[in-house]
Enzyme design. Structure first.
Site, PDB file in Angstrom:
ATOM      1  CE1 TYR A   1      29.762  35.609  63.834  1.00 61.38           C
ATOM      2  CE2 TYR A   1      28.445  33.609  64.101  1.00 61.38           C
ATOM      3  CZ  TYR A   1      28.726  34.785  63.421  1.00 61.38           C
ATOM      4  OH  TYR A   1      27.980  35.126  62.330  1.00 61.38           O
TER       5      TYR A   1
ATOM      6  CE  LYS B   1      54.428  48.606  50.027  1.00 60.66           C
ATOM      7  NZ  LYS B   1      53.806  49.455  49.028  1.00 60.66           N
TER       8      LYS B   1
ATOM      9  CD  GLU C   1      52.456  49.022  46.435  1.00 59.08           C
ATOM     10  OE1 GLU C   1      53.631  48.768  46.118  1.00 59.08           O
ATOM     11  OE2 GLU C   1      52.143  49.815  47.337  1.00 59.08           O
TER      12      GLU C   1
END
Length: 768
Positions: free
Chosen positions: A40, A95, A137
């Protein structure tokens, strides 16, 4: 299991021990303040500035290139209908899980709370810079068509609505193969499609791309046959409206060659099947319950080729065969789209894969004796490991040829290796092994061929051209098992106890007696011993009736080693026999010696074992880099256990100065090249990746290889016999079919090498 039990199990699975099915896992170190300052602020500013200069650098410095968004608004979830975005999240997470485990693709699932097409499109476009691809989807039709069309036009990354194209691709591959088996051509096939949603429309379009004629297609929705004289048809339905004057599914099914079901359960009756054409093809893909049950369909027509969307019957049309691998190929060439050429390439790759010999691990996974291209096997199984190296390359090539690939692949072998590595799989060595055996297959006698797994392995090596198997055992049992697994090849079967083998058995007995008569063996005892298959098999190799031998599946290792040492003996100039195991680990192939023979070898023995192992490693096309292991590092202990290893290293350095071997070393040092370089820069192993470990005793080697095999699920090839006069290899008790196949390939290569050595010796003698 009752419906209530299944429900409870499903809920517990999703809730415990952590809610959901996926998580974000860091790919970089984060243990120190320095790590965090790089991850970061302030270090992260550097890649940000590079991406600002060129947005394409996002693929270099972020996970974008391997990140897909699975996006839904929950309007058409499975067979549950419009259940909303929150309720669709378990499906989207699922999925994501499939993307990861099948193709190594990372996923963020995103559920969008809108049914407005413009709002949905705007949302996806606004978040698209995060992703390398978009998987739409569970969006209801007709909105799904417009959403996908617009996003494909307006984004420069791959976009695919899997409900449409996934089913289309998998079913098209199955259809091509089913038509081939039924000896019909797609351009002549009369096709009935039940359903007119997104999947049905996409399937039918793809079938047309492969040659199906519009005039041969009848589509049926909830109102009946879609005819060109019907009012208020959507543009998609109008595309497939028929001029035939029929109204019902019953009428449409008369003389039909193909039924494609993407509608609802039980709309097809036995009477409908009976009026279909000869060898009908029925894909009843409604989930969870098909248009007609599998059992009812096959009971009605014995000539039917049947597929469903269910995993508990043959020929499951499962989208997981497509979307992970299609996106994998698209991402890997930085495709700007998933176009028709790429989808058609996936279809062809899947169809061809179903015709190839099926790996034994797939048979095991699906509880099959043997899967072969047939009415019950027209598409590959989802857990077929070859999918990852078959479909993505086909898709990537199509992307390149159709001009949508930004980063073309040049080295296809390297790409295939990278695909295997993504799944933590390193099968290069195995492929090399099998291919090398095929170049010059040898006669291999299987001493326990009346064991099912041994016979299945013999069948594989025969069909793959790895070896010419000779089957030893009870003839009636072997014939029965051959019939069971459909092994109909005419291979040699020998029953040592049968009368028809009396002449051969007596010949072997006499040869054995001549060899051992001054060691307490009588001719009678020799004849009796030859009834034992391991002695008989060893004599087959000795007498030149076989080139190599595989045994040990059903008996303890020591009981099989004994006759081999007695009859075969050690190679010329060898004073020690040993074994090595090749372990397929996450860090790559690793050889371990000696895993089965020498209990407490001396320093000289260890040096011999190391030298033999080095030859074996080279046989696999690798340069041996060997660590002689101990609990001690370079003299840190003066105990004789450690000094034995140190003395072995001294012998090796003197006899083989070019050999990359050193020690004694603890295994954590041995397997960390940078650590060796830092602490022991003088070592021959400094900066090198060790691929071979030589252990100080049998305890250490055997325990280590079995721990790796069980705890790390590392595949093992071995124990590979070293130092024998003839190619003899002994399996571990209860070895798997794959292990037997691999060991057979080792035996063939061993025979090839020994044959080469003999030719060299003859050449030397002729030149003297």
């Amino acid at each position: 299991m009752s419906k209530q039990s299944k429900r409870r199990e499903a809920l517990v699975y999703h809730a415990k021990p952590t809610p959901g099915k996926i998580e974000v896992v860091p790919t970089k170190k984060y243990t120190t303040q320095r790590d965090l300052s790089l991850a970061y602020s302030p270090g992260v500013a550097e890649p940000c500035l590079e991406i600002e200069k060129d947005k394409e650098n996002a693929y270099k410095y972020t996970a974008k290139g391997n990140l897909v968004a699975v996006i839904s608004n929950g309007t058409a979830v499975l067979g549950l209908g419009n259940i909303g975005p929150e309720a669709s999240k378990p499906v989207m997470e699922g999925k994501g899980l499939l993307f990861k485990i099948f193709a190594g693709i990372d996923v963020f699932d995103i559920e969008v709370d809108t049914e407005n097409v413009e709002e949905f499109i705007a949302t996806v476009k606004n978040i698209a810079p995060t992703f390398g691809g978009i998987n739409l989807e569970d969006i209801k039709a007709p909105e799904a068509f417009e959403i996908e069309r617009r996003l494909k036009e307006e984004l420069d990354i791959p976009v695919m609505h899997d409900d449409q194209h996934g089913t289309a691709i998998i079913s098209a591959a199955a259809l091509l193969n089913a038509l081939e088996l039924s000896e019909k051509k797609i351009e002549n096939a009369r096709i009935v499609v039940s359903g007119a949603g997104a999947a049905a429309i996409s399937c039918t379009r793809l079938y047309q791309a492969f040659g199906a004629k519009r005039e041969n297609i009848v589509m049926v929705d909830s109102k009946g046959v879609i005819r060109d004289d019907r009012d208020n048809l959507t543009s998609q339905k109008a595309e497939f409206a028929t001029h035939r004057k029929i109204d019902t599914l019953d009428q449409a099914m008369e003389d039909a060659d193909v039924f494609i079901g993407l509608s609802r359960a039980d709309v097809v009756t036995p009477s409908m099947l009976k009026v279909m054409a000869k060898n009908p093809i029925v894909f009843a893909m409604a989930n969870p319950d098909p248009e007609i049950s599998y059992q009812l369909a096959v009971d009605t027509r014995d000539d039917i080729i049947m597929a469903t969307g269910r995993s508990d019957h043959p020929n499951q049309v499962n989208n997981v065969l497509g979307f992970p691998f299609i996106f994998r190929g698209a991402l890997d060439v930085r495709a700007t789209a998933i176009n028709e050429a790429m989808k058609m390439a996936a279809v062809k790759a899947l169809a061809e894969l179903a015709k190839e010999a099926v790996p034994e691990q797939v048979n095991i996974a699906y509880g099959e004796t043997r899967l072969t291209f047939s009415k019950e096997y027209i598409i590959p199984k989802p857990f077929d490991p070859r999918l990852i190296t078959t479909v993505p390359p086909a898709v990537a090539k199509a992307a390149m040829e159709s001009g949508v690939a930004k980063e073309p692949i040049e080295d296809w072998q390297k790409y295939e290796d990278e695909l295997l590595d993504r799944l933590g799989s390193d099968n290069k060595i195995v492929r090399l092994l099998l291919n090398r055996a095929k170049t010059n297959p040898k006669r291999v006698v299987f001493a326990e061929a009346d064991q099912l797994d041994v016979l299945k392995a013999a069948q594989i090596v025969y069909e793959e051209g790895i070896a010419h198997p000779i089957l030893l055992g009870r003839r009636d049992e072997i014939e029965r098992l051959k019939e069971e697994i459909e092994f109909d090849a005419d291979v040699l079967i020998i029953d040592p106890k049968s009368d028809e083998e009396l002449e051969r058995k007596n010949r072997y007995a006499d040869a054995y007696w001549q060899q051992r008569k001054r060691r307490g063996i009588t001719l009678y005892s020799s004849q009796k011993i030859m009834r034992e298959r391991n002695y008989f098999a060893a004599m087959m190799v000795n007498e030149g009736d076989a080139d190599a031998l595989i045994s040990g599946y059903s008996r303890s290792y020591p009981s099989v080693v004994k006759p081999m040492l007695e009859l075969i003996g050690m190679a010329h100039g060898t004073t020690r026999v040993a074994t090595t195991n090749l372990m397929m680990t996450k860090r790559g192939p690793l050889f371990l010696s000696d895993t089965a023979i020498n209990i407490d070898p001396t320093a000289k023995d260890l040096a011999i074992i190391a030298q033999m192992t080095a030859r074996t490693v080279k046989m696999f096309g690798m340069d041996p880099v060997m660590a002689m292991t101990s609990y001690s590092n370079f003299g840190s202990s003066t105990n004789e256990k450690a000094s034995k290893v140190r003395d072995a290293v001294t012998i090796l350095h003197k006899a083989y100065p070019e050999m990359a071997v050193d020690g004694e070393l603890q295994t954590d040092f041995a397997l960390n090249s940078e650590k060796i370089k830092e602490v022991f820069p003088f070592s021959k192993l400094a900066g090198k990746k060790v691929n071979t470990l030589i252990f100080p005793n049998l305890d250490a080697a055997n325990i280590t290889y079995k721990l790796l095999k069980v705890l790390n699920k590392a595949d093992s090839i071995g124990p590979i016999m070293m130092g024998m006069r003839k190619p003899v290899h002994i399996l571990q008790l209860g070895a798997s079919v794959d292990e037997i196949v691999n060991m057979t390939a080792i035996a063939v290569i061993d025979a090839q090498e020994k044959e080469k050595w003999k030719l060299k010796q003859k050449k030397k003698l002729s030149n003297m």
